[in-house]
Design a protein around this motif. Structure first.
Motif, PDB file in Angstrom:
ATOM      1  N   VAL A 122       0.818  -1.217   0.000  1.00  0.00           N
ATOM      2  CA  VAL A 122       0.000   0.000   0.000  1.00  0.00           C
ATOM      3  C   VAL A 122       0.856   1.273   0.000  1.00  0.00           C
ATOM      4  O   VAL A 122       0.345   2.378   0.167  1.00  0.00           O
ATOM      5  CB  VAL A 122      -0.972   0.046   1.216  1.00  0.00           C
ATOM      6  CG1 VAL A 122      -1.975  -1.088   1.143  1.00  0.00           C
ATOM      7  CG2 VAL A 122      -0.214   0.016   2.535  1.00  0.00           C
ATOM      8  N   GLY A 123       2.187   1.091  -0.169  1.00  0.00           N
ATOM      9  CA  GLY A 123       3.074   2.248  -0.252  1.00  0.00           C
ATOM     10  C   GLY A 123       3.248   2.984   1.068  1.00  0.00           C
ATOM     11  O   GLY A 123       3.415   4.203   1.089  1.00  0.00           O
ATOM     12  N   MET A 124       3.197   2.272   2.192  1.00  0.00           N
ATOM     13  CA  MET A 124       3.337   2.928   3.495  1.00  0.00           C
ATOM     14  C   MET A 124       4.547   2.415   4.277  1.00  0.00           C
ATOM     15  O   MET A 124       4.657   2.677   5.479  1.00  0.00           O
ATOM     16  CB  MET A 124       2.062   2.717   4.331  1.00  0.00           C
ATOM     17  CG  MET A 124       0.858   3.520   3.882  1.00  0.00           C
ATOM     18  SD  MET A 124       1.115   5.298   3.995  1.00  0.00           S
ATOM     19  CE  MET A 124       1.138   5.523   5.764  1.00  0.00           C
ATOM     20  N   TYR A 125       5.451   1.672   3.602  1.00  0.00           N
ATOM     21  CA  TYR A 125       6.560   1.044   4.325  1.00  0.00           C
ATOM     22  C   TYR A 125       7.453   2.071   5.019  1.00  0.00           C
ATOM     23  O   TYR A 125       7.905   1.870   6.141  1.00  0.00           O
ATOM     24  CB  TYR A 125       7.381   0.183   3.361  1.00  0.00           C
ATOM     25  CG  TYR A 125       8.449  -0.629   4.052  1.00  0.00           C
ATOM     26  CD1 TYR A 125       8.107  -1.588   5.002  1.00  0.00           C
ATOM     27  CD2 TYR A 125       9.796  -0.442   3.752  1.00  0.00           C
ATOM     28  CE1 TYR A 125       9.076  -2.341   5.644  1.00  0.00           C
ATOM     29  CE2 TYR A 125      10.775  -1.184   4.389  1.00  0.00           C
ATOM     30  CZ  TYR A 125      10.403  -2.129   5.334  1.00  0.00           C
ATOM     31  OH  TYR A 125      11.376  -2.860   5.976  1.00  0.00           O
ATOM     32  N   GLU A 126       7.653   3.223   4.363  1.00  0.00           N
ATOM     33  CA  GLU A 126       8.536   4.228   4.969  1.00  0.00           C
ATOM     34  C   GLU A 126       7.949   4.842   6.237  1.00  0.00           C
ATOM     35  O   GLU A 126       8.658   5.476   7.005  1.00  0.00           O
ATOM     36  CB  GLU A 126       8.890   5.317   3.949  1.00  0.00           C
ATOM     37  CG  GLU A 126       7.661   5.987   3.387  1.00  0.00           C
ATOM     38  CD  GLU A 126       7.974   7.019   2.312  1.00  0.00           C
ATOM     39  OE1 GLU A 126       8.730   7.934   2.609  1.00  0.00           O
ATOM     40  OE2 GLU A 126       7.451   6.874   1.190  1.00  0.00           O
ATOM     41  N   PHE A 127       6.658   4.622   6.468  1.00  0.00           N
ATOM     42  CA  PHE A 127       6.015   5.169   7.673  1.00  0.00           C
ATOM     43  C   PHE A 127       5.895   4.136   8.787  1.00  0.00           C
ATOM     44  O   PHE A 127       5.196   4.347   9.764  1.00  0.00           O
ATOM     45  CB  PHE A 127       4.618   5.686   7.339  1.00  0.00           C
ATOM     46  CG  PHE A 127       4.612   6.883   6.426  1.00  0.00           C
ATOM     47  CD1 PHE A 127       4.718   8.161   6.954  1.00  0.00           C
ATOM     48  CD2 PHE A 127       4.514   6.731   5.043  1.00  0.00           C
ATOM     49  CE1 PHE A 127       4.714   9.268   6.120  1.00  0.00           C
ATOM     50  CE2 PHE A 127       4.523   7.827   4.200  1.00  0.00           C
ATOM     51  CZ  PHE A 127       4.629   9.101   4.739  1.00  0.00           C
ATOM     52  N   ARG A 128       6.585   2.966   8.626  1.00  0.00           N
ATOM     53  CA  ARG A 128       6.332   1.853   9.550  1.00  0.00           C
ATOM     54  C   ARG A 128       6.611   2.185  11.007  1.00  0.00           C
ATOM     55  O   ARG A 128       5.988   1.637  11.903  1.00  0.00           O
ATOM     56  CB  ARG A 128       7.121   0.614   9.128  1.00  0.00           C
ATOM     57  CG  ARG A 128       8.638   0.770   9.223  1.00  0.00           C
ATOM     58  CD  ARG A 128       9.318  -0.402   8.543  1.00  0.00           C
ATOM     59  NE  ARG A 128      10.772  -0.276   8.599  1.00  0.00           N
ATOM     60  CZ  ARG A 128      11.489   0.512   7.814  1.00  0.00           C
ATOM     61  NH1 ARG A 128      10.875   1.272   6.914  1.00  0.00           N
ATOM     62  NH2 ARG A 128      12.803   0.565   7.920  1.00  0.00           N
ATOM     63  N   LYS A 129       7.533   3.138  11.262  1.00  0.00           N
ATOM     64  CA  LYS A 129       7.861   3.471  12.652  1.00  0.00           C
ATOM     65  C   LYS A 129       7.059   4.679  13.165  1.00  0.00           C
ATOM     66  O   LYS A 129       7.271   5.148  14.270  1.00  0.00           O
ATOM     67  CB  LYS A 129       9.358   3.806  12.769  1.00  0.00           C
ATOM     68  CG  LYS A 129      10.292   2.680  12.353  1.00  0.00           C
ATOM     69  CD  LYS A 129      10.349   1.589  13.406  1.00  0.00           C
ATOM     70  CE  LYS A 129      11.365   0.514  12.985  1.00  0.00           C
ATOM     71  NZ  LYS A 129      11.167  -0.725  13.776  1.00  0.00           N
ATOM     72  N   HIS A 130       6.162   5.206  12.316  1.00  0.00           N
ATOM     73  CA  HIS A 130       5.417   6.400  12.722  1.00  0.00           C
ATOM     74  C   HIS A 130       4.254   6.050  13.636  1.00  0.00           C
ATOM     75  O   HIS A 130       3.786   4.924  13.682  1.00  0.00           O
ATOM     76  CB  HIS A 130       4.859   7.125  11.485  1.00  0.00           C
ATOM     77  CG  HIS A 130       5.903   7.863  10.716  1.00  0.00           C
ATOM     78  ND1 HIS A 130       5.767   9.186  10.381  1.00  0.00           N
ATOM     79  CD2 HIS A 130       7.083   7.471  10.213  1.00  0.00           C
ATOM     80  CE1 HIS A 130       6.836   9.563   9.708  1.00  0.00           C
ATOM     81  NE2 HIS A 130       7.646   8.543   9.589  1.00  0.00           N
ATOM     82  N   SER A 131       3.735   7.085  14.304  1.00  0.00           N
ATOM     83  CA  SER A 131       2.520   6.924  15.087  1.00  0.00           C
ATOM     84  C   SER A 131       1.333   7.126  14.142  1.00  0.00           C
ATOM     85  O   SER A 131       1.306   8.101  13.400  1.00  0.00           O
ATOM     86  CB  SER A 131       2.510   7.975  16.195  1.00  0.00           C
ATOM     87  OG  SER A 131       1.199   8.143  16.651  1.00  0.00           O
ATOM     88  N   PRO A 132       0.352   6.217  14.142  1.00  0.00           N
ATOM     89  CA  PRO A 132      -0.755   6.350  13.187  1.00  0.00           C
ATOM     90  C   PRO A 132      -1.499   7.679  13.310  1.00  0.00           C
ATOM     91  O   PRO A 132      -1.998   8.203  12.323  1.00  0.00           O
ATOM     92  CB  PRO A 132      -1.691   5.197  13.534  1.00  0.00           C
ATOM     93  CG  PRO A 132      -0.887   4.252  14.326  1.00  0.00           C
ATOM     94  CD  PRO A 132       0.202   5.028  14.996  1.00  0.00           C
ATOM     95  N   ASN A 133      -1.580   8.252  14.529  1.00  0.00           N
ATOM     96  CA  ASN A 133      -2.386   9.470  14.632  1.00  0.00           C
ATOM     97  C   ASN A 133      -1.716  10.710  14.062  1.00  0.00           C
ATOM     98  O   ASN A 133      -2.302  11.780  14.049  1.00  0.00           O
ATOM     99  CB  ASN A 133      -2.894   9.691  16.071  1.00  0.00           C
ATOM    100  CG  ASN A 133      -1.775   9.733  17.069  1.00  0.00           C
ATOM    101  OD1 ASN A 133      -0.653  10.122  16.733  1.00  0.00           O
ATOM    102  ND2 ASN A 133      -2.053   9.315  18.298  1.00  0.00           N
TER     103      ASN A 133
END
Lengths: 285, 282
Positions: free
Chosen positions: A135-146
């Motif tokens: 889904v093209g979100m791998y670079e955000f894997r360590k982010h907080s969802p909110n």
């Protein structure tokens, strides 16, 4: 091979007043029969209250038929022993991403599903990685969802479903709360899952331009299937759709209006390019 | 009658690690009777801006004037302001709570301290304005359809007789017909009463069809503020900030590129139809 098969599906619910007395029975689904093949991209349209979401909830056994049968990958959804397998095979994504995300970190959220399936830890991480990449979100894997935008959150929700390795994903108005860019991101991710991973997609939406990529469209009305066909077949019936409180994409509507004004333009134009081409023929006479 | 925002700044959680500037030096004048579309991607500052208009948020810098008076002056009557500037939040139907539709709509005017007769007259008028028939008045609001619930919630704000009506995505999740019905009613009301309407929306097609002026927010600042056709002329910049132009604008651009001599500054189906017919000589 049919991934979803509904035969004479009826769903009724009982309305009660405040004291719990029965006031009446509402028939939300009225003898619905339809088949969805493995790998299909199916869109379901219909106005608010037409039965779309009720039908969707039958696909992963949140609701059971009052009458008739629903089979998911050959398994009857009304049999309790099939429940776990059905919920793993048919994933669901809802309208509001904030109600679906539970993890503190994106990758934890995506890992929640497979963890509950008892998948070994090493494999969970592999699944999280591949799902987020899909889904093209791998670079955000360590982010907080909110801290993510609406479209990004919704893609994380989708990744959470993919990590369960479903054969089919049901999306119930996944873009209703998103801005134009968020809508594009989500639809692009959904199309890629269908094209590349060959996951069956069932998309419920009120945005008509999102369904032109589907290979089959069902239009629901009063718990029945009122129309079915390819997007082009469905969108060629502008007046009928309007009578069902629906709409067509702007380019289709504009083409329809031009045709009514006497230009030789075919019905069922779905893209800008098609209209340009048709008008090219008109201009050249 | 106008609302003036003068160099308004708003910082969430100032002085902490979470500090975030949601509005940066925003200056705007909203005139009486305008129909304004407020657009911007998620997190651009639209909702923060809107909550300043009736004093729900107090700017961390700058001033807001309603009819020439600073709304954060000590002696300013904020209660009065909140009845003048009505805010309809996203999914307002989640705020319905009364036992029947009519009582729910009465709640707002009742709290203004009006007498019972006036309250009921206003509730009746407001329900009529949003097209709710008498037969629904004594039903539980929870038994209505999604579109009806939302209209009842909007009636609850209209019953306060606001001079300015702010609607935050009033059509999210509604079917196309329900969407058109609500927007048509709001546009009609505005014509009738001369009320100012501010529509926060993610649908560029809706904005193009109804409003006379568009304010585009990006990163807490006003990016564009103009009539729709002038704003959508910047469709490439809009795309860069997560927005878009109505599909019609793209169609006109594509036609132009294919060699058809058309005006590309169009934003609605009706305009496009006329222009194409003219260009092909029919």
């Amino acid at each position: 091979m049919e991934i979803i098969e509904a035969k004479d599906l009826v769903f009724e619910y009982i309305r009660r007043d405040e004291e719990g007395n029965v006031e009446g029975i509402t028939c939300a689904l009225d003898h619905v029969s339809l088949d969805v093949k493995q790998g299909d991209f199916v869109a379901i349209l219909g106005h608010n209250g037409s039965g779309k979401s009720t039908f969707a909830k039958h696909i992963n056994a949140i609701l059971y038929p009052t009458e008739g049968t629903v089979w998911v990958d050959g398994k009857d959804t009304s049999r309790e022993e099939n429940l776990w397998e059905i919920r793993q095979e048919a994933g669901m994504v809802f309208q509001n991403p904030d109600n679906q995300i539970i993890g503190q970190v994106v990758e934890e959220d995506v890992g929640f599903g497979p963890e509950n399936l008892g998948v070994p830890t090493k494999e969970i991480w592999e699944r999280v990685e591949e799902s987020l990449k899909a889904v093209g979100m791998y670079e955000f894997r360590k982010h907080s969802p909110n801290k993510l935008s609406g479209g990004q959150k919704q893609r994380v929700s989708i990744a959470g479903v993919i990590a369960m390795h479903p054969k089919c994903i049901v999306l119930d108005e996944p873009t209703a709360m998103l801005d134009p860019n968020g809508r594009k991101e989500v639809i692009r991710a959904v199309r890629a899952l269908n094209d590349v991973e060959e996951i069956t997609i069932i998309l419920i939406t009120h945005y008509m331009e999102e369904i032109i990529y589907a290979n089959k469209v069902f239009v629901m009305e009063r718990g029945k299937i009122a129309m079915e066909g390819t997007p082009r077949e469905i969108f060629s019936r502008v007046e009928e759709l309007k009578a069902l409180r629906l709409d067509v994409p702007q380019v289709t509507l504009l083409s329809h209006e031009l045709r009514k004004s006497g230009l030789a333009i075919p019905e069922g134009i779905l893209t800008c390019e098609e209209l340009v081409e048709a008008l090219g023929h008109v201009a050249r006479g | 009658m106008s609302i003036i925002l003068d160099h308004v700044n708003y910082v969430y959680e100032a002085g902490t690690a979470m500090e975030f500037a949601a509005l940066k030096d925003v200056s705007l004048t909203i005139n009486e009777g305008e129909f304004i579309g407020l657009i911007g991607h998620t997190g651009s500052g639209k909702s923060t801006l809107v909550q300043h208009l009736n004093g729900l948020l107090v700017p961390t810098g700058g001033n807001i004037y309603y009819n020439g008076k600073d709304i954060h002056d000590k002696e300013y009557n904020k209660k009065e302001l909140r009845s003048r500037v009505g805010l309809v939040f996203q999914y307002p139907e989640h705020q319905l709570f009364e036992i029947d539709v009519f009582s729910d709509v009465c709640f707002g005017p009742k709290n203004l301290g009006l007498d019972r007769k006036e309250v009921e007259l206003r509730a009746y008028a407001a329900l009529k304005q949003v097209g709710i028939e008498d037969e629904y008045f004594y039903q539980s609001p929870f038994d209505l359809s999604g579109g009806q619930k939302r209209r009842v919630a909007i009636a609850g704000v209209l019953a306060m007789k606001p001079d300015v009506l702010v609607l935050d995505e009033p059509t999210a999740g509604l079917d196309p017909k329900g969407r058109d019905e609500i927007l048509d009613q709001i546009a009609g009301l505005r014509e009738e009463t001369g009320m100012t309407v501010i529509l926060v929306s993610h649908s560029m097609e809706d904005v193009a069809r109804y409003v006379g002026r568009i304010i585009v927010m990006n990163r807490g600042q006003v990016m564009f503020d103009d009539v729709p056709r002038a704003v959508f002329r910047h469709y490439r910049e809009l795309e860069e900030v997560g927005l878009a132009a109505p599909q019609v604008t793209y169609i006109m651009q594509a036609l132009r590129k294919s060699g058809l001599d058309v005006d590309t500054d169009l934003t609605t189906i009706e305009e496009a139809r006329e222009e194409i017919l003219r260009a092909v000589g029919k």
